[in-house]
Design a protein around this motif. Sequence first.
Motif, PDB file in Angstrom:
ATOM      1  N   MET A   1       0.838  -1.197   0.000  1.00 41.47           N
ATOM      2  CA  MET A   1       0.000   0.000   0.000  1.00 41.47           C
ATOM      3  C   MET A   1       0.875   1.250   0.000  1.00 41.47           C
ATOM      4  SD  MET A   1      -2.178   1.782   3.004  1.00 41.47           S
ATOM      5  CE  MET A   1      -2.922   0.343   3.704  1.00 41.47           C
ATOM      6  N   GLU A   2       0.445   2.231  -0.789  1.00 39.57           N
ATOM      7  CA  GLU A   2       1.100   3.531  -0.732  1.00 39.57           C
ATOM      8  C   GLU A   2       0.073   4.550  -0.255  1.00 39.57           C
ATOM      9  OE1 GLU A   2       3.956   5.435  -0.062  1.00 39.57           O
ATOM     10  OE2 GLU A   2       4.539   3.644  -1.150  1.00 39.57           O
ATOM     11  N   ILE A   3       0.514   5.432   0.609  1.00 42.65           N
ATOM     12  CA  ILE A   3      -0.403   6.463   1.114  1.00 42.65           C
ATOM     13  C   ILE A   3      -0.389   7.654   0.161  1.00 42.65           C
ATOM     14  CG2 ILE A   3      -0.776   8.125   2.971  1.00 42.65           C
ATOM     15  CD1 ILE A   3      -0.043   6.021   4.958  1.00 42.65           C
ATOM     16  N   LYS A   4      -1.543   7.906  -0.437  1.00 46.18           N
ATOM     17  CA  LYS A   4      -1.677   9.012  -1.392  1.00 46.18           C
ATOM     18  C   LYS A   4      -2.209  10.267  -0.710  1.00 46.18           C
ATOM     19  CE  LYS A   4      -2.563   5.899  -5.296  1.00 46.18           C
ATOM     20  NZ  LYS A   4      -2.962   4.647  -4.671  1.00 46.18           N
ATOM     21  N   SER A   5      -3.014  10.071   0.350  1.00 44.37           N
ATOM     22  CA  SER A   5      -3.539  11.236   1.071  1.00 44.37           C
ATOM     23  C   SER A   5      -3.669  10.907   2.551  1.00 44.37           C
ATOM     24  CB  SER A   5      -4.904  11.657   0.509  1.00 44.37           C
ATOM     25  OG  SER A   5      -5.873  10.642   0.733  1.00 44.37           O
ATOM     26  N   ALA A   6      -3.360  11.874   3.374  1.00 41.48           N
ATOM     27  CA  ALA A   6      -3.483  11.737   4.825  1.00 41.48           C
ATOM     28  C   ALA A   6      -3.886  13.089   5.377  1.00 41.48           C
ATOM     29  CB  ALA A   6      -2.159  11.278   5.440  1.00 41.48           C
ATOM     30  N   GLU A   7      -5.077  13.143   5.951  1.00 44.07           N
ATOM     31  CA  GLU A   7      -5.555  14.434   6.431  1.00 44.07           C
ATOM     32  C   GLU A   7      -6.138  14.315   7.840  1.00 44.07           C
ATOM     33  OE1 GLU A   7      -9.522  14.901   3.882  1.00 44.07           O
ATOM     34  OE2 GLU A   7      -7.848  14.029   2.766  1.00 44.07           O
ATOM     35  N   PHE A   8      -5.828  15.290   8.662  1.00 46.80           N
ATOM     36  CA  PHE A   8      -6.383  15.343  10.009  1.00 46.80           C
ATOM     37  C   PHE A   8      -7.889  15.553   9.915  1.00 46.80           C
ATOM     38  CE2 PHE A   8      -7.900  18.126  13.446  1.00 46.80           C
ATOM     39  CZ  PHE A   8      -7.707  17.277  14.523  1.00 46.80           C
ATOM     40  N   THR A   9      -8.636  14.781  10.722  1.00 41.34           N
ATOM     41  CA  THR A   9     -10.097  14.876  10.682  1.00 41.34           C
ATOM     42  C   THR A   9     -10.661  15.526  11.933  1.00 41.34           C
ATOM     43  OG1 THR A   9     -10.198  12.883   9.331  1.00 41.34           O
ATOM     44  CG2 THR A   9     -12.244  13.568  10.380  1.00 41.34           C
ATOM     45  N   ILE A  10     -10.315  14.959  13.113  1.00 37.92           N
ATOM     46  CA  ILE A  10     -10.916  15.471  14.351  1.00 37.92           C
ATOM     47  C   ILE A  10     -10.111  15.016  15.557  1.00 37.92           C
ATOM     48  CG2 ILE A  10     -12.440  13.460  14.658  1.00 37.92           C
ATOM     49  CD1 ILE A  10     -14.612  15.402  15.684  1.00 37.92           C
ATOM     50  N   SER A  11     -10.119  15.852  16.595  1.00 40.43           N
ATOM     51  CA  SER A  11      -9.603  15.469  17.917  1.00 40.43           C
ATOM     52  C   SER A  11     -10.794  15.326  18.847  1.00 40.43           C
ATOM     53  CB  SER A  11      -8.653  16.536  18.474  1.00 40.43           C
ATOM     54  OG  SER A  11      -7.448  16.560  17.750  1.00 40.43           O
ATOM     55  N   SER A  12     -10.836  14.223  19.584  1.00 31.44           N
ATOM     56  CA  SER A  12     -11.978  13.951  20.459  1.00 31.44           C
ATOM     57  C   SER A  12     -11.507  13.756  21.889  1.00 31.44           C
ATOM     58  CB  SER A  12     -12.715  12.693  19.989  1.00 31.44           C
ATOM     59  OG  SER A  12     -13.012  12.766  18.616  1.00 31.44           O
ATOM     60  N   SER A  13     -12.192  14.410  22.816  1.00 26.23           N
ATOM     61  CA  SER A  13     -11.861  14.255  24.234  1.00 26.23           C
ATOM     62  C   SER A  13     -12.597  13.079  24.856  1.00 26.23           C
ATOM     63  CB  SER A  13     -12.186  15.545  24.999  1.00 26.23           C
ATOM     64  OG  SER A  13     -13.562  15.859  24.859  1.00 26.23           O
ATOM     65  N   ARG A  14     -13.583  12.543  24.104  1.00 23.76           N
ATOM     66  CA  ARG A  14     -14.308  11.348  24.555  1.00 23.76           C
ATOM     67  C   ARG A  14     -14.478  10.405  23.376  1.00 23.76           C
ATOM     68  NH1 ARG A  14     -18.512  14.808  26.301  1.00 23.76           N
ATOM     69  NH2 ARG A  14     -19.926  13.531  25.029  1.00 23.76           N
ATOM     70  N   ALA A  15     -14.488   9.108  23.658  1.00 19.08           N
ATOM     71  CA  ALA A  15     -14.604   8.122  22.581  1.00 19.08           C
ATOM     72  C   ALA A  15     -15.928   8.238  21.840  1.00 19.08           C
ATOM     73  CB  ALA A  15     -14.426   6.714  23.142  1.00 19.08           C
ATOM     74  N   ASP A  16     -16.982   8.673  22.538  1.00 15.56           N
ATOM     75  CA  ASP A  16     -18.279   8.775  21.871  1.00 15.56           C
ATOM     76  C   ASP A  16     -18.386  10.011  20.975  1.00 15.56           C
ATOM     77  OD1 ASP A  16     -18.415  10.688  23.827  1.00 15.56           O
ATOM     78  OD2 ASP A  16     -20.228   9.935  24.784  1.00 15.56           O
ATOM     79  N   MET A  17     -17.305  10.827  20.953  1.00 19.22           N
ATOM     80  CA  MET A  17     -17.268  11.980  20.055  1.00 19.22           C
ATOM     81  C   MET A  17     -16.521  11.662  18.757  1.00 19.22           C
ATOM     82  SD  MET A  17     -16.358  14.837  22.967  1.00 19.22           S
ATOM     83  CE  MET A  17     -16.071  16.167  21.808  1.00 19.22           C
ATOM     84  N   CYS A  18     -16.005  10.448  18.646  1.00 16.56           N
ATOM     85  CA  CYS A  18     -15.258  10.052  17.451  1.00 16.56           C
ATOM     86  C   CYS A  18     -16.174  10.052  16.225  1.00 16.56           C
ATOM     87  CB  CYS A  18     -14.643   8.669  17.657  1.00 16.56           C
ATOM     88  SG  CYS A  18     -13.314   8.645  18.884  1.00 16.56           S
ATOM     89  N   PRO A  19     -15.587  10.088  15.024  1.00 17.78           N
ATOM     90  CA  PRO A  19     -16.395  10.169  13.797  1.00 17.78           C
ATOM     91  C   PRO A  19     -17.427   9.049  13.685  1.00 17.78           C
ATOM     92  CG  PRO A  19     -14.073  10.483  13.299  1.00 17.78           C
ATOM     93  CD  PRO A  19     -14.145  10.087  14.731  1.00 17.78           C
ATOM     94  N   LYS A  20     -18.582   9.415  13.210  1.00 18.20           N
ATOM     95  CA  LYS A  20     -19.635   8.433  12.947  1.00 18.20           C
ATOM     96  C   LYS A  20     -19.415   7.905  11.529  1.00 18.20           C
ATOM     97  CE  LYS A  20     -22.058   9.457  16.762  1.00 18.20           C
ATOM     98  NZ  LYS A  20     -21.032  10.207  17.489  1.00 18.20           N
ATOM     99  N   SER A  21     -18.770   6.773  11.431  1.00 18.80           N
ATOM    100  CA  SER A  21     -18.500   6.189  10.122  1.00 18.80           C
ATOM    101  C   SER A  21     -18.374   4.684  10.273  1.00 18.80           C
ATOM    102  CB  SER A  21     -17.200   6.766   9.540  1.00 18.80           C
ATOM    103  OG  SER A  21     -16.079   6.165  10.175  1.00 18.80           O
ATOM    104  N   ASP A  22     -18.314   4.006   9.142  1.00 11.61           N
ATOM    105  CA  ASP A  22     -18.163   2.555   9.209  1.00 11.61           C
ATOM    106  C   ASP A  22     -16.856   2.095   8.555  1.00 11.61           C
ATOM    107  OD1 ASP A  22     -18.773   3.103   6.618  1.00 11.61           O
ATOM    108  OD2 ASP A  22     -20.548   1.813   6.499  1.00 11.61           O
ATOM    109  N   ILE A  23     -15.927   3.038   8.350  1.00 11.45           N
ATOM    110  CA  ILE A  23     -14.653   2.628   7.750  1.00 11.45           C
ATOM    111  C   ILE A  23     -13.704   2.141   8.856  1.00 11.45           C
ATOM    112  CG2 ILE A  23     -14.958   4.219   5.817  1.00 11.45           C
ATOM    113  CD1 ILE A  23     -12.851   6.015   7.008  1.00 11.45           C
ATOM    114  N   PRO A  24     -12.792   1.227   8.514  1.00 13.85           N
ATOM    115  CA  PRO A  24     -11.921   0.632   9.537  1.00 13.85           C
ATOM    116  C   PRO A  24     -10.976   1.641  10.174  1.00 13.85           C
ATOM    117  CG  PRO A  24     -11.246  -0.060   7.329  1.00 13.85           C
ATOM    118  CD  PRO A  24     -12.537   0.677   7.172  1.00 13.85           C
ATOM    119  N   GLU A  25     -10.658   1.397  11.444  1.00 17.04           N
ATOM    120  CA  GLU A  25      -9.736   2.261  12.186  1.00 17.04           C
ATOM    121  C   GLU A  25      -8.559   1.440  12.701  1.00 17.04           C
ATOM    122  OE1 GLU A  25     -11.824   4.493  15.187  1.00 17.04           O
ATOM    123  OE2 GLU A  25     -13.166   5.423  13.721  1.00 17.04           O
TER     124      GLU A  25
END
Length: 201
Positions: A1-25
């Motif tokens: 794999m080569e990384i073509k893009s990497a962008e900061f999305t969000i900083s969360s102080s609580r786990a329940d504030m993390c992005p609502k998505s279904d992509i792997p982390e």
Amino acid sequence: MEIKSAEFTISSSRADMCPKSDIPEYAFIGRSNVGKSSLINMLTKKPKLAMTSSTPGKTLLINHFLINKEWFLVDLPGYGFALRGKKMMEKIKNLIEYYVLEREQLTCLFVLIDSRHEPQKIDLEFIEWLGENGVPFAIIFTKADKQTVGKTRQNVNNYLNKLKEQWEELPPHFISSSENGTGRQEILDYIDGINKSPKEQ
């Protein structure tokens, strides 16, 4: 794999504030000053993506970075930095536990270990806790450039032998250096392999 893009999305102080998505982390965690931010910058080839600091224990939030618009790289707070107050330590412990145990999108947790040191109790206990809770994880031994190849291999083998006292099957492990890029392709290919593997129904 080569990384073509990497962008900061969000900083969360609580786990329940993390992005609502279904992509792997894929989350990265380790003791303070283990070289986590430097490793993230090395993997993405973006020197300033994750903030590095000479002051251990700077990351107090969960930081999400979107990679190739396909998966999140997650920077978790370091554990075990004793100079923080007891209240702050408890907050970080709860933050880590909630994310690691409750975050459904967490696909693999990379535990960073400083390859220069003998097995540390705090790391061994954390790894044991992951095993008890069935958390999928791999180990990255960092700072391999700070000593000879032979010394790194010796320390890694000592660590793996220590794990064998508790584990029938050892977790995947990688040896890395943020200075010279050692381990970069192996780690990214490992993530790519998981992303491309058939999803369990």
